[in-house]
Design a protein around this motif. Sequence first.
Motif, PDB file in Angstrom:
ATOM      1  N   UNK A  83       0.854  -1.119  -0.012  1.00  0.00           N
ATOM      2  CA  UNK A  83       0.126   0.039   0.021  1.00  0.00           C
ATOM      3  C   UNK A  83       0.863   1.304  -0.148  1.00  0.00           C
ATOM      4  N   UNK A  84       1.955   1.171  -0.254  1.00  0.00           N
ATOM      5  CA  UNK A  84       3.073   2.171  -0.246  1.00  0.00           C
ATOM      6  C   UNK A  84       2.727   3.478  -1.129  1.00  0.00           C
ATOM      7  N   UNK A  85       2.039   3.018  -2.503  1.00  0.00           N
ATOM      8  CA  UNK A  85       1.811   4.101  -3.427  1.00  0.00           C
ATOM      9  C   UNK A  85       0.234   4.027  -3.451  1.00  0.00           C
ATOM     10  N   UNK A  86      -0.181   3.896  -2.338  1.00  0.00           N
ATOM     11  CA  UNK A  86      -1.860   4.062  -2.182  1.00  0.00           C
ATOM     12  C   UNK A  86      -2.481   2.553  -2.203  1.00  0.00           C
ATOM     13  N   UNK A  87      -3.604   2.611  -2.025  1.00  0.00           N
ATOM     14  CA  UNK A  87      -4.249   1.246  -1.849  1.00  0.00           C
ATOM     15  C   UNK A  87      -4.253   0.654  -3.469  1.00  0.00           C
ATOM     16  N   UNK A  88      -3.799  -0.757  -3.450  1.00  0.00           N
ATOM     17  CA  UNK A  88      -3.531  -1.326  -4.671  1.00  0.00           C
ATOM     18  C   UNK A  88      -4.634  -1.557  -5.648  1.00  0.00           C
ATOM     19  N   UNK A  89      -4.644  -1.135  -7.063  1.00  0.00           N
ATOM     20  CA  UNK A  89      -5.677  -1.138  -7.917  1.00  0.00           C
ATOM     21  C   UNK A  89      -6.392  -2.565  -7.826  1.00  0.00           C
ATOM     22  N   UNK A  90      -5.623  -3.714  -7.863  1.00  0.00           N
ATOM     23  CA  UNK A  90      -5.834  -4.773  -8.078  1.00  0.00           C
ATOM     24  C   UNK A  90      -7.034  -5.284  -6.870  1.00  0.00           C
ATOM     25  N   UNK A  91      -6.999  -4.548  -6.000  1.00  0.00           N
ATOM     26  CA  UNK A  91      -8.021  -5.005  -4.779  1.00  0.00           C
ATOM     27  C   UNK A  91      -9.172  -5.007  -5.016  1.00  0.00           C
ATOM     28  N   UNK A  92      -9.648  -3.527  -5.688  1.00  0.00           N
ATOM     29  CA  UNK A  92     -10.907  -3.219  -6.149  1.00  0.00           C
ATOM     30  C   UNK A  92     -11.370  -3.592  -7.376  1.00  0.00           C
ATOM     31  N   UNK A  93     -10.288  -3.775  -8.230  1.00  0.00           N
ATOM     32  CA  UNK A  93     -10.697  -4.181  -9.756  1.00  0.00           C
ATOM     33  C   UNK A  93     -10.767  -5.747  -9.788  1.00  0.00           C
ATOM     34  N   UNK A  94     -10.110  -6.317  -9.106  1.00  0.00           N
ATOM     35  CA  UNK A  94     -10.123  -8.001  -9.263  1.00  0.00           C
ATOM     36  C   UNK A  94     -10.531  -8.901  -7.925  1.00  0.00           C
ATOM     37  N   UNK A  95      -9.827  -8.434  -6.891  1.00  0.00           N
ATOM     38  CA  UNK A  95      -9.467  -9.395  -5.710  1.00  0.00           C
ATOM     39  C   UNK A  95     -10.982  -9.446  -4.890  1.00  0.00           C
ATOM     40  N   UNK A  96     -11.584  -8.132  -4.684  1.00  0.00           N
ATOM     41  CA  UNK A  96     -12.692  -7.899  -3.798  1.00  0.00           C
ATOM     42  C   UNK A  96     -13.986  -8.452  -4.717  1.00  0.00           C
ATOM     43  N   UNK A  97     -14.000  -8.039  -5.904  1.00  0.00           N
ATOM     44  CA  UNK A  97     -15.396  -8.631  -6.723  1.00  0.00           C
ATOM     45  C   UNK A  97     -15.148 -10.204  -6.472  1.00  0.00           C
ATOM     46  N   UNK A  98     -14.247 -10.858  -6.889  1.00  0.00           N
ATOM     47  CA  UNK A  98     -14.111 -12.208  -6.830  1.00  0.00           C
ATOM     48  C   UNK A  98     -14.528 -12.794  -5.621  1.00  0.00           C
ATOM     49  N   UNK A  99     -13.994 -12.331  -4.532  1.00  0.00           N
ATOM     50  CA  UNK A  99     -14.287 -12.705  -3.099  1.00  0.00           C
ATOM     51  C   UNK A  99     -15.675 -12.869  -2.675  1.00  0.00           C
ATOM     52  N   UNK A 100     -15.904 -11.442  -3.163  1.00  0.00           N
ATOM     53  CA  UNK A 100     -17.526 -11.153  -3.003  1.00  0.00           C
ATOM     54  C   UNK A 100     -18.510 -12.129  -3.514  1.00  0.00           C
ATOM     55  N   UNK A 101     -18.256 -12.536  -4.905  1.00  0.00           N
ATOM     56  CA  UNK A 101     -19.083 -13.428  -5.196  1.00  0.00           C
ATOM     57  C   UNK A 101     -18.826 -14.719  -4.822  1.00  0.00           C
ATOM     58  N   UNK A 102     -17.679 -15.119  -4.310  1.00  0.00           N
ATOM     59  CA  UNK A 102     -17.373 -16.603  -3.749  1.00  0.00           C
ATOM     60  C   UNK A 102     -18.238 -16.470  -2.397  1.00  0.00           C
ATOM     61  N   UNK A 103     -18.354 -15.562  -1.595  1.00  0.00           N
ATOM     62  CA  UNK A 103     -19.169 -15.568  -0.676  1.00  0.00           C
ATOM     63  C   UNK A 103     -20.711 -15.539  -0.749  1.00  0.00           C
TER      64      UNK A 103
END
Lengths: 319, 319
Positions: free
Chosen positions: B127-147
């Motif tokens: 997170x040194x250059x701010x919130x990593x884009x991959x989180x909102x772009x890929x990871x959280x959506x994927x985890x969200x639908x897994x849940x």
Amino acid sequence: MGTPDHGDIVVGLNAVIVTVTNEEPRVLIVQEPDAPSGDVLPFGLFDPIKDRTLEEGLRSWVVQQTDLEVGYVEQLYTFGNSGRDPRERNSGQRFISVGYLALVRDAATATRGTWRSWYEYFPWEDWREGRPGILDAEILPALGSWVEDTPDAYLRAVREERLALAFGVESGAWTEDHVLDRFELLYEAGIVSEAVRDARNDDVTAPGLTPGKPMGFDHRRILATGMGRLRGKIQYRPVIFELMPAEFTLFQLQCAAEGLAGLRLHKQNFRRLVERGGLVEETGRMEASRPGRPAKLFRFRRNVLRERPTPAVTLPRGG
Amino acid sequence: MGTPDHGDIVVGLNAVIVTVTNEEPRVLIVQEPDAPSGDVLPFGLFDPIKDRTLEEGLRSWVVQQTDLEVGYVEQLYTFGNSGRDPRERNSGQRFISVGYLALVRDAATATRGTWRSWYEYFPWEDWREGRPGILDAEILPALGSWVEDTPDAYLRAVREERLALAFGVESGAWTEDHVLDRFELLYEAGIVSEAVRDARNDDVTAPGLTPGKPMGFDHRRILATGMGRLRGKIQYRPVIFELMPAEFTLFQLQCAAEGLAGLRLHKQNFRRLVERGGLVEETGRMEASRPGRPAKLFRFRRNVLRERPTPAVTLPRGG
DNA sequence: TTAGTTATACTCATATTGAGCATTTAAATA
DNA sequence: TATTTAAATGCTCAATATGAGTATAACTAA
């Protein structure tokens, strides 16, 4: 498991099963007829064929041996020291012991074993009635001369620092979660009877001083690991509620925290932290009447987990 | 080791060897020709006959394999899940892997392996250059639908809570040391390629999304454990100095802390904490000239260990 | 000499902590 | 019924720690 030829590895799973009854933290102890020296923790062997995971293996024989349904389980540490498990001497096998911490709410359901206060094994860890006398009377003098008598200067300095850190000798600060550091010093210094038992050669001189009840195998070390882990963890995870009934008064909660930490806490500040931290909510009910103003009953607010990064009871010291 | 018949236990020792160079935390990676999928950590087998302790075993083959003299070593965790180590499939052996964290100051001395930034394997942890884009772009959506797609209501609630906790979804708070929790979620959700590799049956659907570089065996999980442990530990033990040269500027220290934590810290407050905490002392020397005002050189004040119960660098967030 | 760059010093509002006093509400007792 | 006793609960206040800055100092490069 095959025939036990030299070099075989056996993985033992050991459980520090903790409960709190009458404000006293207790561990489940089983009576082993062949236990060489003292009480032992429940333990079983990891079955590489049946058990899919270590934790699964642990859970299965804990249920089988004690009929306890453990909820919270956490791995502690894996010990592989040769010489600290007397079973190794004859079998030609090598014992690796994986320690686990398990928390149970209701002590009553155990069908085997007995619950004993963990302070029977670690009397110097209980500061609730003030600084334990045994520290200044026996332990610190013995450890002090052990350090003094270390011939090598560098090793002596290292030991001195460890002593200062673990027992707060110079800082005056007792850090309640360094249980293992303290026990390891006592073991290395030959001040607990397990050390005398394990000594093959005579580099350990029995000082006629063996504070605390000894345990079999390396189980007192595993218990120390569990105590330290639990004491540390209540400060940043709400694990203490795993040990409480569904409804409890804030004073009962405080007594549990005090018992685990081995400290007296400041009552008003403890309440403030728990309530303002959003850890609990009122149930509306009151405690059954006892002398004094009746206390409100609270329950754990599970939602706090989603709201705060470190939802836990910090420990405001001072009676 | 005997003939590998079904039920044999093999204990593997895996090392997360960490250094910091150019403000970047790096781990030592070895190239294994037979590594099925990706880089691996240095590892060796525990020899039940030669090695007196697990840690001794680890140290001996680390020196042997890499010529590195590791100083600080700490055990991480023991994994025994069947199915997460592809070697088990053919050999009929059961692999227990004990992870270790080792810290080295001087990366140069390693004669084998390469040092790689740990963020190559965990891009969402930086997170040194701010919130990593991959989180909102890929990871959280994927985890969200897994849940969402979890059929069982109770299990879904449990997963939802884990997701909220690990990724700070609801609280908005990123807890930098929950590296393992996050990785385990990604693994269970089938979002890292190790999960796809290990899936025998088809309960894991490959989502075509595999953030971070994969590693062989269960080594990315072990690395996650090490990262989390180190991130947590710098906040209550002065382990960061195991990674610093004997003399350093406060800014270099800050950069190391930032690299490890994956966060930007507040410069002035960081200095205040480190200096007022008595963790360092001036050496009298200054840094070799670079643009800007030259910085004083400091060294670690080893004595702080005896003075304070929790001598460490807390992390004042905010650039 | 001046602009650029980085280190270091200092400020200030706000939150947290440690320590204690005061008030409320009940049971037990006179 | 009035009084004592034992808790629980409420509140205050100073000391300290934290978060978020602004200001100044000391160098290099142009």
